[in-house]
Design an enzyme around this catalytic site. Sequence first.
Site, PDB file in Angstrom:
ATOM      1  N   ASP A 279       0.830  -1.219   0.000  1.00 45.21           N
ATOM      2  CA  ASP A 279       0.000   0.000   0.000  1.00 45.21           C
ATOM      3  C   ASP A 279       0.859   1.261   0.000  1.00 45.21           C
ATOM      4  O   ASP A 279       2.037   1.223   0.341  1.00 45.21           O
ATOM      5  CB  ASP A 279      -0.842   0.076   1.279  1.00 45.21           C
ATOM      6  CG  ASP A 279      -1.834  -1.049   1.385  1.00 45.21           C
ATOM      7  OD1 ASP A 279      -2.133  -1.683   0.361  1.00 45.21           O
ATOM      8  OD2 ASP A 279      -2.297  -1.283   2.522  1.00 45.21           O
TER       9      ASP A 279
ATOM     10  N   TYR B 177       6.386  -9.925   7.096  1.00 45.23           N
ATOM     11  CA  TYR B 177       6.250  -8.485   7.314  1.00 45.23           C
ATOM     12  C   TYR B 177       6.694  -8.131   8.731  1.00 45.23           C
ATOM     13  O   TYR B 177       6.546  -8.941   9.651  1.00 45.23           O
ATOM     14  CB  TYR B 177       4.786  -8.050   7.173  1.00 45.23           C
ATOM     15  CG  TYR B 177       4.304  -7.875   5.748  1.00 45.23           C
ATOM     16  CD1 TYR B 177       4.472  -6.671   5.080  1.00 45.23           C
ATOM     17  CD2 TYR B 177       3.650  -8.914   5.080  1.00 45.23           C
ATOM     18  CE1 TYR B 177       4.009  -6.499   3.784  1.00 45.23           C
ATOM     19  CE2 TYR B 177       3.183  -8.756   3.769  1.00 45.23           C
ATOM     20  CZ  TYR B 177       3.372  -7.539   3.132  1.00 45.23           C
ATOM     21  OH  TYR B 177       2.922  -7.354   1.856  1.00 45.23           O
TER      22      TYR B 177
END
Lengths: 244, 244
Positions: free
Chosen positions: B51, B109
Amino acid sequence: MVIKLTISYDGTNYAGWQVQDNGLTVQEVIETALNKLTGEVIRITGSGRTDAGVHALGQVASFTTDAKIPANAYAKALNGLLPKDIKIVSSCEAQDGFNARFSAKRKTYGYRLYVSDVELPVKDRFAVRVDAINEALIKQAFSVLRGKHDFKVFSATGSSVVDTVRTIYSMSLKKVDGFYEVRVTGNGFLYKMVRFIMGALTAVSDGKLRVEDLLTVLASGKRPNVIKAMPAKGLTLLSVEYKK
Amino acid sequence: MVIKLTISYDGTNYAGWQVQDNGLTVQEVIETALNKLTGEVIRITGSGRTDAGVHALGQVASFTTDAKIPANAYAKALNGLLPKDIKIVSSCEAQDGFNARFSAKRKTYGYRLYVSDVELPVKDRFAVRVDAINEALIKQAFSVLRGKHDFKVFSATGSSVVDTVRTIYSMSLKKVDGFYEVRVTGNGFLYKMVRFIMGALTAVSDGKLRVEDLLTVLASGKRPNVIKAMPAKGLTLLSVEYKK
């Protein structure tokens, strides 16, 4: 009332701490915010200048004001006026006569390096890439630098400072979070002194300068070409200590 | 020839990975550099979209080219053309049929938080400020989230993905360098999934959501208002693994 501010900033986009003609400085931004807040024209005194691009976790500044704002309310009030890359960590009332520059007893700087073939954007804002690190050699060099010395050889020309003797109380090298962080605590630092010391340490680490030769460099006051000032972005003023 | 790139970027100034109309993206910048380098119009495939504002230490992308450039030379050649906030960490030749998206087996992540009353500019670019952290509660919540679940409740609406079942292989919380870093490894992640998971973990840490209720949330597919997507800037794609 004398107010003491503790300040953190990302120095990337500033022409250093001290107000000057060429570019926006951290001091200027805080003074503008103080002017908006108090209506007074206030000049703040920092514990020392940080160069263009140098960061701070715990810079300290002081100022005198007649404003009727509670001392501990400055942090929040100023943070509402300051940009994202400059924030007041805390504010409090200081004793009469307190001066962030002249009352400072010790300062601690951190300088971060990371080993990589390529500059890594997620590390490169607050640290400097190197090809390799020789921890043992760097730690040997600390033993030469610690103590009271004339550090003139590790200061940039053009400084007006007359007394160039400073004392380094401690130096350490720690591996943390993929960085090598050198911390140095001293009673004061000359213009670009930490960046030149880092230049000496990386030269020693790279085998371009022998630890023994560092002694000669300090004694002779002649800086060999292998010792260059390391980039500003790796340097952060971590804390300033005052007499209790 | 199929080329595999490993990429690091500071996502602050980009509208995410994938080419889109509203703003400059990381993919676009790399494709432009590849075009300059090879003369070909090349479309690269990322392991997944990140994003707007999300960072990467080890994003992976692949492309096919007829250029006669040695595979391992792309990193250096592209880095000369890329901006400071996007760098190719390494480049190599991949097997025919390799696709950075469809061949990916696991992704990891990292999400960073730090505890402070005030946003700290030297920490705030790659992490998010919180008032407090309850490590024990967060670790309890990991036991609910680990494993194979329908994570639809932790994805943003508007995604076209049909199969919302994913497997989380591991989750950890480590205190490092003044940050709390949550790491999560899984076989894939839905749109905004890690940011919603972080929203759930911080809600649990703050006592706004009980660990037991997380089970209900996962099972019911109804997301309570206390679970919000945490800001993009705290999130970094650390690595993508492929079958050897």
